[in-house]
Design a protein around this motif. Structure first.
Motif, PDB file in Angstrom:
ATOM      1  N   GLU A  98       0.938  -1.329  -0.013  1.00 34.04           N
ATOM      2  CA  GLU A  98      -0.050  -0.046   0.146  1.00 34.04           C
ATOM      3  C   GLU A  98       0.767   1.179  -0.065  1.00 34.04           C
ATOM      4  O   GLU A  98       0.405   2.361  -0.352  1.00 34.04           O
ATOM      5  CB  GLU A  98      -1.036  -0.034   1.332  1.00 34.04           C
ATOM      6  N   PRO A 107      -7.790   0.739  -1.282  1.00 39.44           N
ATOM      7  CA  PRO A 107      -9.069   0.139  -1.542  1.00 39.44           C
ATOM      8  C   PRO A 107      -9.752  -0.585  -0.581  1.00 39.44           C
ATOM      9  O   PRO A 107      -9.101  -1.174   0.078  1.00 39.44           O
ATOM     10  CB  PRO A 107      -9.217  -0.221  -2.719  1.00 39.44           C
ATOM     11  N   LEU A 108     -11.240  -0.456  -0.315  1.00 36.95           N
ATOM     12  CA  LEU A 108     -11.834  -1.157   0.555  1.00 36.95           C
ATOM     13  C   LEU A 108     -11.655  -2.831   0.385  1.00 36.95           C
ATOM     14  O   LEU A 108     -11.727  -3.739   1.089  1.00 36.95           O
ATOM     15  CB  LEU A 108     -13.285  -1.051   0.675  1.00 36.95           C
ATOM     16  N   ALA A 109     -11.306  -3.060  -0.775  1.00 38.50           N
ATOM     17  CA  ALA A 109     -11.184  -4.515  -1.323  1.00 38.50           C
ATOM     18  C   ALA A 109      -9.879  -5.029  -1.097  1.00 38.50           C
ATOM     19  O   ALA A 109      -9.496  -6.145  -1.440  1.00 38.50           O
ATOM     20  CB  ALA A 109     -11.487  -4.839  -2.641  1.00 38.50           C
ATOM     21  N   SER A 110      -8.801  -4.164  -0.552  1.00 40.99           N
ATOM     22  CA  SER A 110      -7.561  -4.497  -0.272  1.00 40.99           C
ATOM     23  C   SER A 110      -7.437  -5.575   0.840  1.00 40.99           C
ATOM     24  O   SER A 110      -8.007  -5.264   1.895  1.00 40.99           O
ATOM     25  CB  SER A 110      -6.630  -3.233  -0.009  1.00 40.99           C
ATOM     26  N   TRP A 113      -6.657  -4.331   4.882  1.00 41.64           N
ATOM     27  CA  TRP A 113      -7.709  -4.133   6.033  1.00 41.64           C
ATOM     28  C   TRP A 113      -8.163  -5.427   6.583  1.00 41.64           C
ATOM     29  O   TRP A 113      -8.187  -5.401   7.827  1.00 41.64           O
ATOM     30  CB  TRP A 113      -8.874  -3.551   5.361  1.00 41.64           C
TER      31      TRP A 113
END
Length: 142
Positions: A98, A107-110, A113
């Motif tokens: 990142e 991104p949220l799909a990474s 998280w």
């Protein structure tokens, strides 16, 4: 004379306690007494002019708990168990990926998280249970 009649008729609608010269006292379940009953099971101590049920230093943080808790989480999270990689390795690898495109957020799909939440949740659970266990042992709870 008319004013005294109106006053007497209003007083007549209330209870007889309102007609006495003493101040009326209303008692209701909705209005609590300013004095609360003290729980005899909890000790009350004075601190700074106030009465409280808790010690001033309620957390009683100990640096050895933080150190042992961190080591206690880093050891099992560094075992290669997820496709030959460790949770700590996957988390740090995702940080590096990142940071490669730094100004833009992940991104949220990474997967960053997932590793971030899992790693920190395990760390905080380990620190919390370590604090409970260490202070429980020193205070002779078990």
């Amino acid at each position: 004379m008319a004013a005294s009649m109106a006053t007497s008729s209003v007083i007549g609608l209330g209870s007889s306690a309102l007609t006495s010269p003493k101040k009326a006292s209303l008692v209701s379940d909705f209005v609590r007494s300013p004095v609360r009953a003290r729980n005899p099971m909890k000790p009350v101590r004075a601190s700074g002019g106030r009465f409280t049920c808790f010690q001033r230093d309620w957390l009683r943080a100990d640096y050895s708990v933080i150190g042992f808790g961190l080591i206690g989480w880093l050891a099992p999270s560094s075992v290669p168990a997820i496709d030959g990689k460790s949770l700590t390795g996957l988390f740090f690898e995702s940080i590096g990926n990142e940071l490669a495109h730094f100004p833009t957020p992940p991104p949220l799909a990474s997967p960053f998280w997932l590793w971030l939440i899992t790693w920190h949740l395990g760390l905080f659970l380990c620190l919390t249970f370590g604090q409970i266990g260490f202070k429980g042992r020193t205070d002779d709870y078990f």
